[in-house]
Design an enzyme around this catalytic site. Sequence first.
Site, mmCIF file in Angstrom:
data_model
loop_
_atom_site.group_PDB
_atom_site.id
_atom_site.type_symbol
_atom_site.label_atom_id
_atom_site.label_comp_id
_atom_site.label_asym_id
_atom_site.label_seq_id
_atom_site.Cartn_x
_atom_site.Cartn_y
_atom_site.Cartn_z
ATOM 1 N N ASN A 153 36.053 13.058 -14.670
ATOM 2 C CA ASN A 153 35.414 11.520 -14.875
ATOM 3 C C ASN A 153 36.330 11.217 -13.692
ATOM 4 O O ASN A 153 35.866 10.034 -13.151
ATOM 5 C CB ASN A 153 35.399 11.846 -16.368
ATOM 6 C CG ASN A 153 36.519 11.969 -17.396
ATOM 7 O OD1 ASN A 153 36.930 12.111 -17.132
ATOM 8 N ND2 ASN A 153 36.532 11.113 -18.031
ATOM 9 N N LEU A 244 52.505 31.478 -27.501
ATOM 10 C CA LEU A 244 53.451 30.637 -27.532
ATOM 11 C C LEU A 244 53.795 29.751 -26.890
ATOM 12 O O LEU A 244 54.820 29.488 -26.385
ATOM 13 C CB LEU A 244 54.643 31.431 -28.295
ATOM 14 C CG LEU A 244 54.368 31.629 -29.930
ATOM 15 C CD1 LEU A 244 55.547 32.660 -30.562
ATOM 16 C CD2 LEU A 244 53.836 30.712 -30.595
ATOM 17 N N GLU A 250 44.301 16.474 -24.407
ATOM 18 C CA GLU A 250 43.001 15.466 -24.213
ATOM 19 C C GLU A 250 42.050 15.815 -24.189
ATOM 20 O O GLU A 250 41.414 16.010 -23.327
ATOM 21 C CB GLU A 250 44.061 14.239 -23.063
ATOM 22 C CG GLU A 250 45.411 14.306 -22.602
ATOM 23 C CD GLU A 250 45.245 12.869 -23.592
ATOM 24 O OE1 GLU A 250 44.903 12.531 -23.947
ATOM 25 O OE2 GLU A 250 46.373 13.338 -23.937
ATOM 26 N N CYS A 284 36.717 8.925 -21.767
ATOM 27 C CA CYS A 284 36.631 10.299 -23.031
ATOM 28 C C CYS A 284 37.025 8.892 -24.185
ATOM 29 O O CYS A 284 36.781 9.177 -25.348
ATOM 30 C CB CYS A 284 38.273 10.506 -23.194
ATOM 31 S SG CYS A 284 39.164 9.957 -22.194
ATOM 32 N N GLU A 461 49.943 11.357 -22.766
ATOM 33 C CA GLU A 461 50.292 10.896 -21.051
ATOM 34 C C GLU A 461 50.329 9.617 -20.909
ATOM 35 O O GLU A 461 50.245 9.139 -21.689
ATOM 36 C CB GLU A 461 49.024 10.917 -20.469
ATOM 37 C CG GLU A 461 48.537 12.844 -20.994
ATOM 38 C CD GLU A 461 47.080 12.808 -19.597
ATOM 39 O OE1 GLU A 461 46.130 13.134 -19.858
ATOM 40 O OE2 GLU A 461 47.668 14.429 -19.038
HETATM 41 P P1 NAD Z 1 34.990 20.732 -20.266
HETATM 42 O O1 NAD Z 1 35.587 21.041 -21.055
HETATM 43 O O2 NAD Z 1 33.371 21.239 -20.180
HETATM 44 O O3 NAD Z 1 35.700 21.614 -18.929
HETATM 45 C C1 NAD Z 1 36.854 20.431 -18.698
HETATM 46 C C2 NAD Z 1 37.569 21.645 -17.958
HETATM 47 O O4 NAD Z 1 38.300 22.937 -18.419
HETATM 48 C C3 NAD Z 1 36.895 21.891 -16.714
HETATM 49 O O5 NAD Z 1 37.981 22.095 -15.063
HETATM 50 C C4 NAD Z 1 36.890 23.525 -17.275
HETATM 51 O O6 NAD Z 1 36.604 23.942 -16.287
HETATM 52 C C5 NAD Z 1 37.986 23.524 -17.996
HETATM 53 N N1 NAD Z 1 37.031 24.456 -18.796
HETATM 54 C C6 NAD Z 1 36.392 24.627 -19.614
HETATM 55 N N2 NAD Z 1 35.890 26.615 -20.249
HETATM 56 C C7 NAD Z 1 37.921 26.788 -20.462
HETATM 57 C C8 NAD Z 1 38.334 27.848 -20.807
HETATM 58 N N3 NAD Z 1 37.888 29.076 -21.787
HETATM 59 N N4 NAD Z 1 39.883 27.936 -20.379
HETATM 60 C C9 NAD Z 1 40.114 26.803 -19.502
HETATM 61 N N5 NAD Z 1 39.516 26.284 -18.665
HETATM 62 C C10 NAD Z 1 38.159 25.789 -19.548
HETATM 63 O O7 NAD Z 1 34.888 19.407 -20.157
HETATM 64 P P2 NAD Z 1 34.347 18.090 -19.306
HETATM 65 O O8 NAD Z 1 32.716 18.143 -19.240
HETATM 66 O O9 NAD Z 1 34.372 18.561 -17.479
HETATM 67 O O10 NAD Z 1 34.734 16.644 -19.518
HETATM 68 C C11 NAD Z 1 34.155 15.729 -20.578
HETATM 69 C C12 NAD Z 1 34.868 15.513 -21.364
HETATM 70 O O11 NAD Z 1 36.493 15.521 -21.466
HETATM 71 C C13 NAD Z 1 34.857 15.035 -22.836
HETATM 72 O O12 NAD Z 1 34.522 15.494 -23.949
HETATM 73 C C14 NAD Z 1 35.619 14.079 -22.027
HETATM 74 O O13 NAD Z 1 35.607 13.241 -23.731
HETATM 75 C C15 NAD Z 1 37.051 14.431 -22.136
HETATM 76 N N6 NAD Z 1 38.010 13.623 -21.543
HETATM 77 C C16 NAD Z 1 38.932 13.286 -22.620
HETATM 78 C C17 NAD Z 1 39.358 12.684 -21.806
HETATM 79 C C18 NAD Z 1 41.107 11.920 -22.721
HETATM 80 O O14 NAD Z 1 41.740 11.910 -21.655
HETATM 81 N N7 NAD Z 1 41.278 12.211 -23.536
HETATM 82 C C19 NAD Z 1 39.640 12.364 -20.536
HETATM 83 C C20 NAD Z 1 38.812 13.006 -19.689
HETATM 84 C C21 NAD Z 1 37.401 13.619 -21.078
#
Ligand code: NAD
Length: 487
Positions: A153, A244, A250, A284, A461
């Site tokens: 996003n 560890l 986030e 998010c 962050e």
């Molecule tokens: P996602 O969890 O599908 O993927 C996030 C990232 O993790 C991607 O780069 C993906 O390739 C990677 N990934 C997936 N599985 C993994 C694994 N097993 N090991 C390591 N990496 C892995 O999320 P998304 O669809 O890209 O983003 C949307 C989500 O992100 C929503 O839930 C949103 O709320 C959250 N988000 C949170 C924040 C925050 O700051 N709190 C900000 C933006 C988005």
Amino acid sequence: MRAQPKASHFIDGEYVEDTAGTVIESIYPANGEVIARLHAATPAIVEKAIAAAKRAQPEWAAKSPTARGRILKRAAEIMRERNRELSELETLDTGKPIQETIVADPTSGADSFEFFGGVAAAALNGDYIPLGGDFAYTKRVPLGVCVGIGAWNYPQQIACWKGAPALAAGNAMVFKPSENTPLGALKIAEILIEAGLPKGLYNVIQGDRSTGPLLVNHPDIAKVSLTGSVPTGRKVYEAAAAGLRHVTMELGGKSPLIVFDDADLESAIGGAMLGNFYSTGQVCSNGTRVFVQRKVKDAFLARLKERTEAIVIGDPMDEATQLGPMVSKAQRDKVFSYIEKGKAEGARLVTGGGIPNAVNTEGTYIQPTVFADVTDEMRIAREEIFGPVMCVLDFDDEAEVVARANATEFGLSAGVFTADITRAHRVVDQLEAGTLWINTYNLCPVEIPFGGSKQSGFGRENSVAALNHYTELKTVYVGMGKVEAPY
Ligand code: NAD
């Protein structure tokens, strides 16, 4: 292809390709056009990136924080000089309107480099602890090689929000953007080199959910900072725990935004719209459960409908466009399925719910959608939709709304609109969330800590607090007298 980078990865100061990796197609969400074709990192690429980071980090850590900061501040300047070019790339990568990316994406990344470049020299100090004749002191030391994993996003912002504090504190980083938005982070890596960052300190590799574990499980990494969903967070946290390693999580949310009947209604509606429709709802911290006190419910909904239906939807490159497409077809399908669930569960569709007229039908557009008469048990009120769908719930009194607002596994954000200053502080005090707003919503300048509680994650962050998450404390006890041993 109009956004094809020189190669898929950026390692040790240069672009690197390995065509053996699975193909990642970068699709412009506004028209479905393939704008770049990249390759996911192979295990050899992962090794190369981590080895480069490991090699470069000690010398970087040995520099003074001021010297490190100078380079980061130069990177911020270059990002600002290229704001238009970077914003256009961010729009192509995500589909977000240029009206937004030009003020919110590279600029917030630049803010991050500027801020951490500046505070590094002032905030990485330790303590002196007097102990009678003896004394001790503490030092904040970098962790080593840190892994950043991004969501789709805010690709450029996330690449900077993780990179800037990591580098300022003396670490090296290997960053993996989301497979949906692979382009922006490569430019950040290029700019850092141009600003004078020694090679190997900020590396970008492409990949998807199968690549992430190669990074997280690598024995040479000290920390992983993830921005993503709660299910991914659980997996990454578990893998990091096995080694560890330090983590910052986030994750997602289903945040409450509470509107009391004494609130400035236009501001509250504006806040609710920003907190549900900005970036086509893909934020998010969005306040997706909007609790409106019963007395103002009808007025709130009438004006909200009017203002929502006036949102300009269209070509993201047109500066007049206020709402672009969703990032991908899969994400839009998910949002449509929630809209269907909402209708089936008996929520009242106030506006939206479909595909807007007069847009490119190959694009992944969706109307900004408002449901009223939503109740706490409905799935649309409990699960993160991550699209432009606002749920409006009614409430009668303060204690009731606080309890209902907190009845969720998530705890990322919360907001309150009221003219009663005492109530505002009393309510935020009771809300279970990491980042809260009074009489505004979703503002996250770099000076303030950002992050969640409960299932929405931990670590912060931005702000000086982020430096603590990229360093650890070393304590040194200094004996000033003779050692008196009893044997
Ligand atoms: P996602 O969890 O599908 O993927 C996030 C990232 O993790 C991607 O780069 C993906 O390739 C990677 N990934 C997936 N599985 C993994 C694994 N097993 N090991 C390591 N990496 C892995 O999320 P998304 O669809 O890209 O983003 C949307 C989500 O992100 C929503 O839930 C949103 O709320 C959250 N988000 C949170 C924040 C925050 O700051 N709190 C900000 C933006 C988005």
